[in-house]
Design an enzyme around this catalytic site. Structure first.
Site, short mmCIF file in Angstrom:
data_model
loop_
_atom_site.label_atom_id
_atom_site.label_comp_id
_atom_site.label_asym_id
_atom_site.label_seq_id
_atom_site.Cartn_x
_atom_site.Cartn_y
_atom_site.Cartn_z
N GLN A 126 4.62 -1.98 5.66
CA GLN A 126 4.37 -3.28 6.26
C GLN A 126 5.63 -4.11 6.48
OE1 GLN A 126 0.83 -3.80 3.35
NE2 GLN A 126 0.36 -5.14 5.05
N HIS A 146 1.74 3.37 -1.37
CA HIS A 146 1.00 2.26 -0.77
C HIS A 146 0.51 2.71 0.61
CE1 HIS A 146 0.41 -2.32 -0.88
NE2 HIS A 146 -0.18 -1.91 0.23
N GLU A 169 -4.37 0.07 -4.38
CA GLU A 169 -5.74 -0.01 -3.84
C GLU A 169 -6.26 1.36 -3.40
OE1 GLU A 169 -6.24 -3.05 -0.90
OE2 GLU A 169 -5.25 -4.57 -2.10
N TYR A 188 -8.13 -10.99 -4.06
CA TYR A 188 -7.95 -11.97 -2.99
C TYR A 188 -9.07 -12.99 -2.94
CZ TYR A 188 -4.04 -9.52 -0.86
OH TYR A 188 -2.80 -8.97 -0.62
N GLU A 215 -1.87 -8.70 -6.41
CA GLU A 215 -1.78 -9.32 -5.10
C GLU A 215 -2.83 -10.42 -5.05
OE1 GLU A 215 -2.30 -6.68 -1.73
OE2 GLU A 215 -0.84 -5.25 -2.49
N TRP A 272 0.87 -12.28 -2.05
CA TRP A 272 1.03 -11.47 -0.84
C TRP A 272 1.09 -12.41 0.33
CZ3 TRP A 272 1.87 -6.35 0.03
CH2 TRP A 272 1.90 -5.98 1.38
N GLU A 312 0.16 -6.08 9.20
CA GLU A 312 -1.07 -6.00 8.40
C GLU A 312 -1.97 -4.88 8.94
OE1 GLU A 312 -1.87 -7.28 5.58
OE2 GLU A 312 -3.99 -6.78 5.57
#
Ligand SMILES: *[C@@H]1O[C@H](CO)[C@@H](O)[C@H](O)[C@H]1NC(C)=O
Ligand SMILES: *[C@@H]1O[C@H](CO)[C@@H](O)[C@H](O)[C@H]1NC(C)=O
Ligand SMILES: *[C@@H]1O[C@H](CO)[C@@H](O)[C@H](O)[C@H]1NC(C)=O
Ligand SMILES: *[C@@H]1O[C@H](CO)[C@@H](O)[C@H](O)[C@H]1NC(C)=O
Ligand SMILES: *[C@@H]1O[C@H](CO)[C@@H](O)[C@H](O)[C@H]1NC(C)=O
Ligand SMILES: *[C@@H]1O[C@H](CO)[C@@H](O)[C@H](O)[C@H]1NC(C)=O
Ligand SMILES: *[C@@H]1O[C@H](CO)[C@@H](O)[C@H](O)[C@H]1NC(C)=O
Ligand SMILES: *[C@@H]1O[C@H](CO)[C@@H](O)[C@H](O)[C@H]1NC(C)=O
Length: 584
Positions: A117, A220, A266, A400, A480, A531, A538
């Site tokens: 990213q 990731h 994740e 989140y 995050e 984050w 993204e």
């Protein structure tokens, strides 16, 4: 290969660092890349020609405007801070949020990033192509038609980002290492790329020199494309040995310099994506898109467990875990037995899938085994169950948002044994509005990108209590958290972009609740990683989704702090123990 090699000049303009002397050419329209040849049909060729033919599977990439590491002007000077957002009778200043509650000694005020990213420079210094270099060129994948070929160019500009972290008082940076930079062909019997090892070595040293704790993630989501072509990546058993080989190389190289590690970011989301477009177009024979997420889960757990075993055998100082994602929210209809059961299904399928094996039973959650036959979810042997247990030193969650959870609206019974139900096998859904009058769960998401993300501080403590009750830990990181400001992509002038009110309120309300979690609920929270330090690529939303506490100007690659960056800085300056505060 590289057309532009210019010496970078660095000037300070209103505190914003201009890093490229000449604007790069505009991002070309996304190439409509070809689909991958069938799994197993690409021969292993570890030569430069083999490397180039792997890149041919991706298609042409954009070269970066600079190809040398840029040194910042130190100390990094921030533009003057914004005036108060509201009168103090309406909302306290960041420093005045529970002023008598402090964060525990050693608390990490972190930011997080991920190689794909932020790095750009995708084909530089011998890096091999990754699954996302390929995926971002598949027709219809990218919402905005962008690629991550350049993005933040953090590969060459990491020193600027670290200097900015210092001036904001940030004391930790969680970044990821790109497997394909270390092993361009991914495989254990393929050559290691010294330039890739050197890059992260320099990057780690610079963090240490500047007083920022480096936190490294091994994976990731950027699978070396070679491994997808050879055997289907995380859908083939060979991935376990190849991952452990890569992990050992990286552990040996950075031993003692990095002391907090993550194996996987994740994994639940990563594995889910293998069942959908474009990744479901390159499945190995014998795996269909419904099975793929669970077969992937099995190999991820095995790869994690084997990597942690190697970590311990190598006597690595420090701690290791993976970054879980998602949340355990309250039932949508408080007294509905279906919704209460839906919460259990959510906890099992979204979090327990990777947490039960490592933190509690060593095995899959019972609900998953009741729902999925072994052809979907391979079973662990008793030996594997024993090996799985205890393979994490702390708990980390990318938390989140914390919405309500509900059963399928046609009832749980219509779903749990019904493979044709659209919500099977999870048989639960999250609800963005309440069950009484239909009020929103919180300030609403950006309709153009991350439509799942509401700001829900009211449920944050509940969710952390649920995690602690289900998978108890002595140390928790919010690995995050962050917010995608609605319509930010449509704002064209700096004063509009940097006034990120919803993101600022998101961070301040979550952090106030975090203080209460620590002081009232006994949650052993020891770090929170925003984050992200700067807007970035993204995934399939590309640059439409804005998650940065700094704005990225794509023409100049300049980073400009938004209001939320100052709010975080002021909150932590007031709440960290004094000896945890990094100041220039
Ligand atoms: C916070 O601390 C100050 C100074 O120690 C004290 O005067 C004040 O009463 C405290 N406030 C609360 C809400 O405990
Ligand atoms: C891949 O998944 C998409 C949905 O994301 C679906 O429309 C498509 O049919 C699937 N293709 C294959 C080959 O399974
Ligand atoms: C995938 O394979 C499983 C096991 O053979 C089968 O039950 C299921 O219907 C298949 N799903 C699809 C979408 O083909
Ligand atoms: C749930 O049931 C309890 C006890 O019967 C009742 O007091 C409460 O009001 C109910 N809550 C809702 C949201 O219906
Ligand atoms: C689903 O199937 C299992 C096993 O046959 C059975 O025990 C359970 O009652 C069924 N659940 C529903 C809701 O039909
Ligand atoms: C299974 O799910 C389908 C699709 O939602 C639905 O039409 C059907 O009625 C369900 N079957 C049962 C037995 O509930
Ligand atoms: C980004 O940089 C370009 C080139 O300097 C400039 O024209 C543009 O106004 C900048 N964008 C913003 C939002 O500041
Ligand atoms: C910071 O200070 C506290 C209290 O004085 C102490 O317990 C802790 O060990 C110190 N931490 C570091 C990293 O020096």
């Amino acid at each position: 290969m590289l057309s532009l090699l210019v010496s970078a000049t660095v000037t300070l303009v209103n505190g914003a660092t201009s890093v490229v002397p000449a604007p790069p050419p505009p991002t070309p329209a996304p190439s409509t890349g070809a689909s991958l040849p069938s799994v197993g049909s690409v021969a292993r060729d570890y030569s430069p020609a083999g490397w180039e033919s792997l890149w041919n599977l991706v298609g042409p990439v954009q070269s970066p405007p600079i190809t040398t590491t840029v040194d910042p002007v130190l100390p990094d000077v921030l533009p003057s801070p914004p005036p108060a957002l509201y009168p103090s009778w309406f909302a306290p200043q960041p420093a005045d949020i529970f002023p008598n509650l402090t964060l525990p000694s050693g608390f990490l005020f972190g930011v997080s990033t991920a190689a794909y990213q932020v790095e750009g420079a995708v084909k530089e210094d011998g890096k091999g192509p990754t699954s996302w270099d390929w995926a971002s060129r598949q027709p219809g994948v990218m919402v905005d038609g962008s690629t991550a070929d350049i993005t933040d160019l953090q590969y060459y500009l990491y020193k600027l980002d670290v200097a900015r972290m210092v001036s904001l008082g940030i004391n930790a940076h969680s970044f990821s290492i790109s497997w394909a930079r270390i092993y361009p062909f991914g495989a254990a019997d393929s050559p290691v790329n010294q330039a890739g090892l050197d890059h992260y070595s320099n990057l780690i040293d610079y963090h240490l020199e500047m007083g920022i704790k480096p936190v490294a993630t091994l994976f990731h989501w950027d699978t070396p494309l070679a491994l997808v072509a050879y055997y289907g990546g995380f859908l083939g058993p060979q991935i376990v040995d190849d991952f452990v080989n890569y992990a050992k190389t990286v552990f040996a190289a950075y031993k003692g310099r990095v002391t907090t590690w993550y194996t996987f970011n994740e994994p639940r989301v990563f594995c889910a994506e293998l069942g959908i477009y474009p990744f479901n177009t390159s499945l190995p024979i014998g795996v269909n898109s419904t099975q793929a997420p669970f077969i992937c889960s099995y190999y991820v757990v095995k790869a994690h467990v084997a990597a942690v075993k190697a970590f311990r055998e190598m006597g690595m100082p420090g701690e290791i875990a993976y970054k879980n994602d998602d949340f355990v929210g309250p039932p949508w209809r408080a007294n509905s037995t279906d919704d209460i059961e839906a919460v259990e299904r959510h906890a099992a399928f979204q979090i327990g899938v990777f947490s039960d094996p490592v933190y509690t039973t060593g095995d899959w959650p019972p609900i998953m085994k009741e729902t999925l036959p072994p052809s979907f979810l391979p079973r662990f042997t008793p030996e594997e169950i024993a090996e799985n247990k205890g393979t994490a030193d702390f708990y980390a969650i990318d938390d989140y948002r914390d919405q309500w959870l509900a059963a399928p609206l046609d009832g749980l019974a219509a779903c749990v044994n019904n493979t044709s139900h659209p919500l099977w096998p999870q048989c639960n859904q999250l609800m963005l509005y309440d069950s009484n009058a239909g009020w929103s769960a919180g300030p609403n998401p950006d309709p153009d990108s991350a439509s799942w993300l509401q700001s829900t501080p009211q449920n944050f403590r509940y969710s952390l209590q649920q995690l602690q009750a289900r998978w108890p830990t002595n140390k928790l990181y919010i690995s995050e958290y962050g917010f995608d400001e609605a319509y930010e992509v449509d704002r064209t002038e700096l004063y509009l972009i940097t006034e990120d009110v919803t993101r600022t309120n998101y961070y301040m309300t979550y952090l106030g609740e975090a203080l209460l979690s620590i002081h009232n609920d006994g949650i052993p929270l020891m770090g929170a990683f925003a984050w992200s330090i700067v807007d970035n690529a993204e995934w399939n939303y590309g640059f439409n989704a804005k998650f940065g506490i700094q704005y990225l100007n794509h023409t100049t690659l300049t980073r400009t702090p938004k209001r939320s960056a100052y709010a975080l800085s002021q909150f932590f300056a007031a709440h960290l123990q004094k000896n945890d505060t990094v100041l220039p």
